[in-house]
Each structure stands twice: as structure tokens, then as C-alpha cells.
Design a protein around this motif. Structure first.
Motif, PDB file in Angstrom:
ATOM      1  N   ARG A  40       7.000   2.931  11.734  1.00  0.00           N
ATOM      2  CA  ARG A  40       7.902   2.583  10.638  1.00  0.00           C
ATOM      3  C   ARG A  40       7.309   1.483   9.757  1.00  0.00           C
ATOM      4  NH1 ARG A  40      11.974   1.967  13.458  1.00  0.00           N
ATOM      5  NH2 ARG A  40      11.930  -0.291  13.770  1.00  0.00           N
ATOM      6  N   VAL A  41       6.764   0.438  10.369  1.00  0.00           N
ATOM      7  CA  VAL A  41       6.154  -0.649   9.599  1.00  0.00           C
ATOM      8  C   VAL A  41       4.951  -0.141   8.812  1.00  0.00           C
ATOM      9  CG1 VAL A  41       4.906  -2.841   9.776  1.00  0.00           C
ATOM     10  CG2 VAL A  41       6.977  -2.469  11.127  1.00  0.00           C
ATOM     11  N   LEU A  45       4.360  -0.094   4.736  1.00  0.00           N
ATOM     12  CA  LEU A  45       3.189  -0.681   4.097  1.00  0.00           C
ATOM     13  C   LEU A  45       2.479   0.347   3.204  1.00  0.00           C
ATOM     14  CD1 LEU A  45       1.686  -2.774   7.038  1.00  0.00           C
ATOM     15  CD2 LEU A  45       2.790  -3.647   4.965  1.00  0.00           C
ATOM     16  N   LEU A  46       2.370   1.587   3.704  1.00  0.00           N
ATOM     17  CA  LEU A  46       1.748   2.636   2.899  1.00  0.00           C
ATOM     18  C   LEU A  46       2.550   2.903   1.636  1.00  0.00           C
ATOM     19  CD1 LEU A  46       0.546   5.317   5.488  1.00  0.00           C
ATOM     20  CD2 LEU A  46      -0.860   3.801   4.081  1.00  0.00           C
ATOM     21  N   PHE A  47       3.869   2.918   1.750  1.00  0.00           N
ATOM     22  CA  PHE A  47       4.723   3.161   0.587  1.00  0.00           C
ATOM     23  C   PHE A  47       4.530   2.055  -0.453  1.00  0.00           C
ATOM     24  CE2 PHE A  47       8.757   2.521  -1.674  1.00  0.00           C
ATOM     25  CZ  PHE A  47       8.902   3.783  -2.247  1.00  0.00           C
ATOM     26  N   THR A  48       4.515   0.806   0.027  1.00  0.00           N
ATOM     27  CA  THR A  48       4.319  -0.328  -0.889  1.00  0.00           C
ATOM     28  C   THR A  48       2.944  -0.262  -1.554  1.00  0.00           C
ATOM     29  OG1 THR A  48       5.745  -1.709   0.491  1.00  0.00           O
ATOM     30  CG2 THR A  48       4.304  -2.843  -1.064  1.00  0.00           C
ATOM     31  N   MET A  53      -0.593   0.923  -6.200  1.00  0.00           N
ATOM     32  CA  MET A  53      -1.688   1.721  -6.756  1.00  0.00           C
ATOM     33  C   MET A  53      -1.227   2.510  -7.973  1.00  0.00           C
ATOM     34  SD  MET A  53      -3.562   3.062  -3.280  1.00  0.00           S
ATOM     35  CE  MET A  53      -4.764   4.052  -4.183  1.00  0.00           C
ATOM     36  N   LEU A  54       0.022   2.981  -7.933  1.00  0.00           N
ATOM     37  CA  LEU A  54       0.554   3.715  -9.081  1.00  0.00           C
ATOM     38  C   LEU A  54       0.637   2.809 -10.300  1.00  0.00           C
ATOM     39  CD1 LEU A  54       1.881   6.195 -10.370  1.00  0.00           C
ATOM     40  CD2 LEU A  54       4.075   5.406  -9.440  1.00  0.00           C
ATOM     41  N   PHE A  55       1.153   1.597 -10.099  1.00  0.00           N
ATOM     42  CA  PHE A  55       1.241   0.647 -11.208  1.00  0.00           C
ATOM     43  C   PHE A  55      -0.150   0.287 -11.733  1.00  0.00           C
ATOM     44  CE2 PHE A  55       5.603  -0.448  -9.682  1.00  0.00           C
ATOM     45  CZ  PHE A  55       6.254  -0.176 -10.879  1.00  0.00           C
TER      46      PHE A  55
END
Length: 258
Positions: A40-41, A45-48, A53-55
Motif C-alpha cells: 500500500r505504501v 509512492l508510485l502514484f505520487t 512526472m506528469l506535471f
């Protein structure tokens, strides 16, 4: 006669226990709990990281537009000064310095114009299209070859061009109109597209056509191929006659004021 039934008092042990909750037994962590928590952690972290990276990618594509505009404004001023010096014979012909202004290019189909600089290194073309060293000058027989990044404000929409669309080059004395004759997608090693005559290599030593070739990355946001636009000069016009009709509405601000 009314009768009542008296409820015997509850035992003292039940009275003492009433209203109290038994404290739940604490379950010890298992290996599965640790693994699920770690996953879950790690997922958060991957989502963040993905959002960041998208920004960053959006900034790389769109965020540099302001810098590009500022650099183009400075280059335009230097180019006008350079042309003024040429007219007053204060500037003698010499090898152009990398990154300095070479010409102005207009593409009415995508409503954009740029100052083209000398050189095609990453630093040279950071904010401008760049003229391949050794290729023809504007209006000359041969191939005026230009490279540009596939970014908004530069060659992002180059694939919208098709046969017959016009591209105009401006130097100190003339406007040169070129008409698109071909677009193609190639691999990066096909460097012959910037030869003096990419259509007839036998003419490379003595080209008989005035060509213009634009090169950029393909597809957008990737670097695996190259998108190429070939054009051939159809007419030229002295600047003393004003701007050509096909780009009259794209006159630089300083020209309009003059």
C-alpha cells in the motif's frame, strides 16, 4: 386488590459487570499484514511519483513557452540590428556564429513565425529552429535545411502541413516563398534529406533547385523517427515592395509600427 411482583435483586457479580466492555484482545501482526502495508505504501509512492512526472512532462511541453517567446523577441531585435548593419556596410561577410540569428521564417498554415538561428546543436535550437551549417542560404539554389524541436510554439504542429502550403523565408533584402511538395516520416539515420538535392543526389554538387527542408522529431513527445517537410521556392519579392500578401497579417510588431 392490586398485586405486584417484586424482581429480586440481581447478583452482585452481575451488577459489577454491567456497563463495562471487555477489552478486545490485540491481534499480533502477521507476515501478510506487513506485506499488504508495504504494498500500500509503495503504491501511494508510485502514484505520487506519477503525478509529479506528469506535471514535469506538461511543463517540459508547455511550460517553456514563455521562455521561448522571450528568447524569440531578443533574437528578433538582434536580427533587425544585424540587417541594419548589413545595409550600411558595417558588417562584412564571415562565418556565422552558432546560435546567432539567420533569418525569419513564416508558416501561415499554422499561424507561426520564428527567428531561425545558425546551428542545430541542442543549445542552438533550445528556443528556435536552427539552420544546418553548410546548407544553402535563403533563396539560393540548394537546400535551406532547418531542424526544430517538436514542442508547442516551434514544430509541434508541423504534421498539419500538406502539399501546396506555403512557407516564407525573410532575409535582409527579400522574402522567398516556398511551396510544400512532400512530407515524410523517416528514421534518424536518413540524413540525406538535408542534402543539397535530396530528390536527385547527382545534383548535390551543383543543385538546380531552391529547396527548403524542415526536420523534427516524430511522433510527438518521442524521438524514434523524424518528420520531414520538403518545399520548393516558387517566388521571391524584394522587401522594398512590402510583405507578401500570404503573410501580410503576420507582420512583426516593429514592422507594423514602421
Amino acid at each position: 386488590m392490586d398485586s405486584t411482583t417484586e424482581r429480586p435483586d440481581a447478583p452482585a457479580s452481575r451488577r459489577r459487570g454491567r456497563g463495562r466492555r471487555r477489552k478486545p484482545t490485540r491481534r499480533s501482526l502477521t507476515t501478510g499484514d506487513v506485506v499488504r502495508g508495504t504494498i500500500r505504501v509503495f503504491g501511494e509512492l508510485l502514484f505520487t511519483a506519477g503525478i509529479l512526472m506528469l506535471f514535469y512532462a506538461l511543463y517540459e511541453v508547455y511550460g517553456g513557452q514563455g521562455e521561448t517567446n522571450r528568447e524569440q523577441d531578443e533574437l528578433a531585435q538582434r536580427l533587425e540590428e544585424q540587417w541594419d548593419r548589413q545595409e550600411s556596410d558595417e558588417e562584412h561577410e564571415s562565418e556565422p556564429l552558432s546560435g546567432t540569428a539567420n533569418s525569419r521564417m513564416y508558416i501561415p498554415e499554422i499561424d507561426l513565425n520564428w527567428i531561425v538561428v545558425n546551428g542545430v546543436s541542442q543549445e542552438d535550437i533550445r528556443y528556435s529552429p536552427g539552420h544546418y551549417p553548410g546548407s544553402a542560404n535563403a533563396g539560393e539554389d540548394g537546400n535551406y535545411a532547418v531542424a526544430g524541436h517538436r514542442t508547442p510554439g516551434i514544430f509541434w504542429d508541423l504534421d498539419q502541413l500538406s502539399d501546396g502550403d506555403e512557407i516564407v523565408l525573410e532575409d535582409a533584402n527579400n522574402f522567398y516563398t516556398y511551396e510544400v511538395i512532400e512530407t515524410e516520416v523517416i528514421t534518424p539515420d536518413q540524413v540525406e534529406v538535408v542534402d543539397p538535392d535530396p530528390f536527385d543526389p547527382e545534383n548535390n554538387d551543383d543543385p538546380e533547385r531552391a529547396l527548403l527542408t524542415l526536420t523534427t522529431c516524430h511522433p510527438k513527445l518521442q524521438n524514434v523517427q523524424r518528420f520531414i517537410v520538403h518545399a520548393e521556392m516558387s517566388e521571391s519579392q524584394p522587401k522594398d515592395d512590402g510583405m507578401p500578401e500570404n503573410i501580410a497579417d503576420m507582420a512583426p510588431a516593429d514592422s507594423e509600427e514602421g
